[in-house]
Design an enzyme around this catalytic site. Structure first.
Site, PDB file in Angstrom:
ATOM      1  CG  HIS A  23       4.057 -20.405  39.864  1.00  0.00           C
ATOM      2  ND1 HIS A  23       3.302 -20.222  40.999  1.00  0.00           N
ATOM      3  CD2 HIS A  23       3.410 -21.345  39.141  1.00  0.00           C
ATOM      4  CE1 HIS A  23       2.243 -21.017  40.967  1.00  0.00           C
ATOM      5  NE2 HIS A  23       2.294 -21.710  39.831  1.00  0.00           N
ATOM      6  CG  HIS A  25       3.187 -26.356  37.747  1.00  0.00           C
ATOM      7  ND1 HIS A  25       2.825 -27.009  38.904  1.00  0.00           N
ATOM      8  CD2 HIS A  25       2.701 -25.096  37.856  1.00  0.00           C
ATOM      9  CE1 HIS A  25       2.133 -26.177  39.682  1.00  0.00           C
ATOM     10  NE2 HIS A  25       2.051 -25.012  39.074  1.00  0.00           N
ATOM     11  CG  ASP A  27       2.997 -31.702  36.030  1.00  0.00           C
ATOM     12  OD1 ASP A  27       3.240 -30.502  36.237  1.00  0.00           O
ATOM     13  OD2 ASP A  27       2.119 -32.322  36.667  1.00  0.00           O
ATOM     14  N   GLY A 185      -3.262 -27.588  42.850  1.00  0.00           N
ATOM     15  CA  GLY A 185      -4.525 -28.244  42.536  1.00  0.00           C
ATOM     16  C   GLY A 185      -5.683 -27.279  42.677  1.00  0.00           C
ATOM     17  CG  HIS A 212      -0.660 -23.228  43.373  1.00  0.00           C
ATOM     18  ND1 HIS A 212       0.530 -23.854  43.627  1.00  0.00           N
ATOM     19  CD2 HIS A 212      -0.726 -23.069  42.018  1.00  0.00           C
ATOM     20  CE1 HIS A 212       1.165 -24.078  42.485  1.00  0.00           C
ATOM     21  NE2 HIS A 212       0.422 -23.604  41.488  1.00  0.00           N
ATOM     22  CD  GLU A 215      -4.412 -20.586  39.174  1.00  0.00           C
ATOM     23  OE1 GLU A 215      -4.140 -20.747  37.982  1.00  0.00           O
ATOM     24  OE2 GLU A 215      -4.141 -21.416  40.065  1.00  0.00           O
ATOM     25  CG  ASP A 304       0.825 -21.747  36.095  1.00  0.00           C
ATOM     26  OD1 ASP A 304       1.322 -22.549  36.929  1.00  0.00           O
ATOM     27  OD2 ASP A 304      -0.391 -21.515  36.039  1.00  0.00           O
TER      28      ASP A 304
END
Length: 384
Positions: A23, A25, A27, A185, A212, A215, A304
């Site tokens: 996991h 990202h 960006d 998101g 996701h 969370e 993350d």
């Protein structure tokens, strides 16, 4: 960290240990200096800082809000400079290099192709640029004495309406750099059931996907991800702790959903530092991963967003070693869990476990034993 507990790893051993990341990202992991370079090239003038060190601090402080929504706002700057093939290629290559330098041997890195179309790239061009960047990063890592394999997860945004399109894109590029699908998101107000057509399509195609869930939102999000959508893994899943009751005497009772998650060996992609930033946990010592590890849920450790959290896989494990006294055996357990849960074929996962992960940890444990033996021998000779 000390060596008083058997197999307690040093910071150097944590860094050198083979690690698996599920996991992360794309960006959320840019180098601050790269953001500044790309912003200059793109004519993007909205960066809050133009010094790399200060920019890195700004991202971490902005993400330390306790709010998932505020945390997600920081991505406006990184996505703004990832709108050309050259930029995507550079970011992906550096991502693979940075992970390999940190001892990661296998990674699944996710990104949302729909967020990189502002300067005219097609979805296909985005995927191909990132894939080419990952392969270049793998080559650079190998030249520097590190090994890593990176697969991509194509992400659809929960608040948008392109999930089926991105799922089809993931299926077209399956086996060509892409290993699965994800949605991301803000959870509140955007349940995964809004994208059932995408998940039904992926299941018909026998493709892999993670969601996701659990969370910032609670058990209903997890339940929908599993029972309505059929997720293979849970992105975060930290709120499964809400279905676990710990009595005053220390006895534990699992609710039906928690029991289902454990019984079915559903992987939890846990990201401790990120969870602290978004308010899903109050401290590392209070993070649910400690209890979930004791209860033998299939927990994994992840980053993350390395930029926003100022973290790496090594730092995540350092925090857990300090908070819970984890040993090399625990690190290996988390790592094997992650490799078992990867979205590549079984035989390839097994080869990574037997040929890379287990030998790597065996070597580190031998180092620890040698160090302890040398220390004991030295003490004996001093006494003599």
């Amino acid at each position: 960290m000390t060596s008083e507990t058997p197999n307690t790893p040093t910071a150097d051993q944590i860094r050198r240990a083979p690690k698996v990341l599920l996991h992360d990202h794309l960006d959320g992991g840019l180098r601050p200096g790269t953001i500044i370079d790309l912003a200059r090239e793109a004519g993007y003038e909205s960066l809050p800082e133009t010094d790399a060190d200060k920019l890195g601090i700004w991202f971490r402080e902005a993400a330390d809000s306790g709010s998932l929504e505020r945390y997600l706002e920081t991505f406006a700057h990184t996505c703004a400079v990832m709108q050309t093939r050259d930029a995507l290629f550079r970011v992906a290559a550096e991502c693979a290099e940075d992970l390999a330098e940190d001892g990661v041997v296998y990674a699944e890195v996710r990104y949302a192709p729909e967020q990189h179309l502002e300067k005219g790239l097609t979805l296909e061009e985005v995927v191909e640029a990132v894939t080419d960047g990952f392969r270049e990063g793998e080559r650079r890592a190998k030249a520097n004495g590190h090994r890593i394999r990176v697969g991509a997860l194509l992400t659809a945004m929960r608040h948008a309406a392109r999930a089926l399109e991105i799922a089809e894109l993931a299926n077209r590029y399956r086996g060509n750099g892409v290993v699965g699908f994800d949605i991301a998101g803000a959870e509140a107000g955007f349940p995964p059931t809004r994208h059932l057509d995408a998940f039904e399509y992926l299941k018909r195609e026998n493709n892999h996907f993670t969601i996701h869930a659990g969370e910032a939102f609670g058990l209903p999000s997890i339940w929908q991800a599993l029972q309505w959508c059929g997720a293979d893994r849970l992105g975060h899943g930290v709120r499964i702790i809400d279905d676990i009751e710990v009595a005053a005497d220390g006895s534990v009772k699992l609710g039906r959903l928690a029991a289902y998650v454990r019984d079915k060996r559903i992987p939890l992609e846990m990201c401790p530092t990120s969870n602290l930033q978004t308010g899903a946990a109050d401290s590392y010592a209070a993070h649910p991963i400690g209890l979930l590890r004791k209860l033998h849920f299939r927990t994994t450790v992840n980053t993350d967003n390395r930029l926003m959290s100022g973290t790496s896989m090594s730092r995540e494990f350092e925090h857990l070693v300090e908070a819970f006294g984890y040993t090399l055996d625990d690190m290996q357990w988390f790592t094997v869990n992650a490799m078992k849960s990867a979205f590549i074929p079984f035989d390839e996962r097994l080869a990574m476990i037997n040929d890379v992960i287990k030998p790597g940890y065996a070597e580190l444990k031998s180092e620890w034993l040698f160090r302890q033996t040398a220390t004991t021998s030295g003490s004996s000779s001093t006494r003599g």
